[in-house]
Design a protein around this motif. Structure first.
Motif: not given
Ligand SMILES: [Zn+2]
Lengths: 284, 132
Positions: B62, B93, B96-98, B100-103
């Motif tokens: 990112n 946050i 982090m959320d992005k 997780l979503q990308d993974l």
């Protein structure tokens, strides 16, 4: 995330990860994972070894043991026997179950009773285990398979026991691992110089390239070192112990990884909600 | 009659005492500066390099991220800390959320590619053959 588009710089040049299966046999699979990062490929390797759930014997109640082997020795051998875990999703983890110790929803019961009455050695194998659930039986490779040897009996020796097999992952005990090994390689010609060979005189002679090198172009020895290059082609091969099909080990491994991520994301959202509550509650 | 158990882990003994354990401490945000939402350390229980390294890689992709790294402070404590520092255009946050979503999206692509490849069946396949 749009993997074919261009979300972040360099990823845009990639067409997204892809997989080519080279070989699929009853107990092993070999495939090439491309256009993904080393960390992701390594996560897949780690999750296949340690976090794909299977069924294995976890508790042994010995009623009679007059064999030459000690109780705990036999209990350990029983734990290592692969049990067909194709339907592992139908069994709960005991910790998630409502029962107090174990029940048919979170365990499988296997019994064994063998006595030697003849004047010659009798072998006790995994085939002597009788399961109370036909979906979960000790693995038999083919019709010529005589089973896994547990103990040998002489005349008069007797073994009678009850086993409780439970669902688990190899992170807790290696007996739950669906694989006996995972081969993982990238850059067989060591173009990236991630490997430092210990040599006497000539690395080329002393360290022959692996079979995977056939699938890559031989590098020009005079080519300058590309310090921007990153590994993006991973040769993965795994051999199972028989409890799960090799293709299922890979897809269940990926599923485990996805479940982990989804769970963490959910927890993050909860944490965020409580955080915002805190901020409206107090003023800093 | 004698009994032998071949696995007596401390974790198993703890769960015997507390039959239903509600896991709500999976993720903890280690408090730093209250006002600075661009820098945070997330502490994940029961996670290791499997999640840590891949997530670190995804978050680092990112462009709004200045720093991301992870560590497992002690081998006998099942905890993994992941540190995120971002530009002031976003928050830790959110990043982090992005990540997780990308993974999740990346793993979904891998799963789909694998399933398509298995059903495609264009490889050497032998049901009865056993190694070697
Ligand atoms: Zn139960």
């Amino acid at each position: 995330m749009d993997l074919s588009g261009a979300p972040y710089g360099s990823l845009g040049t990639l067409s997204g990860p892809s997989i080519t299966i080279q070989e699929l046999k009853k107990d092993r699979i070999s495939f090439i994972l491309t256009e993904t990062d080393l960390s992701v490929a390594n996560s897949l390797r780690r999750v296949m070894i340690a976090e794909v759930p299977t069924i294995a014997i976890d508790m042994v109640e010995i009623e009679t043991n007059t064999t030459v082997l000690a109780d705990e020795f036999i209990a350990h051998r029983l734990g290592m026997i692969p049990i067909d875990s194709t339907d592992v999703e139908r069994i709960k983890y005991t910790r998630d179950c409502t029962c107090s110790q174990y029940c048919s929803e979170c365990s499988v019961e296997l019994t064994l009773h063998v006595k030697c009455t003849e004047d010659r050695t009798k072998i006790v194998t995994s085939k002597d285990l009788v399961s109370n659930n036909p979906q979960f039986q000790p693995v038999v490779e083919d019709k010529n398979d005589q089973g896994i040897l547990i103990v040998k009996l002489r005349k008069g020796h007797e073994l009678k026991l009850k086993c409780i097999a439970k669902k688990g992952v190899a992170k807790e005990h290696a007996k739950w691992s669906p694989v006996s090994g995972v081969a993982f390689e990238y850059d067989p010609y060591n173009k990236l110089r991630h490997t430092h060979y210990w040599i006497e005189e000539d690395a080329g002679k002393e360290w022959p390239v692996s079979g995977n090198a056939k699938l890559e172009a031989e590098p020009n020895p005079d080519a300058p070192f590309d310090y921007n290059a990153k590994p993006d082609r991973f040769y993965i091969e795994t051999e199972t112990v028989g409890s799960l099909k090799p293709e299922d080990v890979v897809s269940m491994g990926m599923k485990t990884l996805l479940d982990k991520l989804g769970y963490v994301q959910m927890q993050l959202k909860e944490e965020l909600a409580s955080h915002q509550q805190d901020q409206t509650g107090w003023s800093y | 009659m004698s009994a032998a158990q071949n696995s007596t882990s401390p974790a198993a003994m703890e769960t015997d005492e507390v039959p239903i354990e509600v896991e709500n401490d999976k993720l903890e945000i280690i408090s730093g500066s209250h006002n600075d939402h661009t820098s945070m350390t997330f502490s994940l229980k029961d996670e290791d390099h499997t999640l840590g390294n891949a997530l670190r890689y995804m978050i680092m992709k990112n462009p709004e991220v200045d720093y991301c790294g992870y560590s497992i402070p002690h081998p006998s404590e099942a905890k993994m800390n992941i540190r995120v520092q971002t530009t002031d255009r976003t928050s830790a946050i959110e990043v982090m959320d992005k990540g997780l979503q990308d993974l999740i999206d990346l793993c979904t692509v891998v799963v789909d590619a694998f399933k398509a490849e298995v059903s495609n069946g264009d490889f050497e396949y032998d049901e009865d053959a056993v190694w070697p």
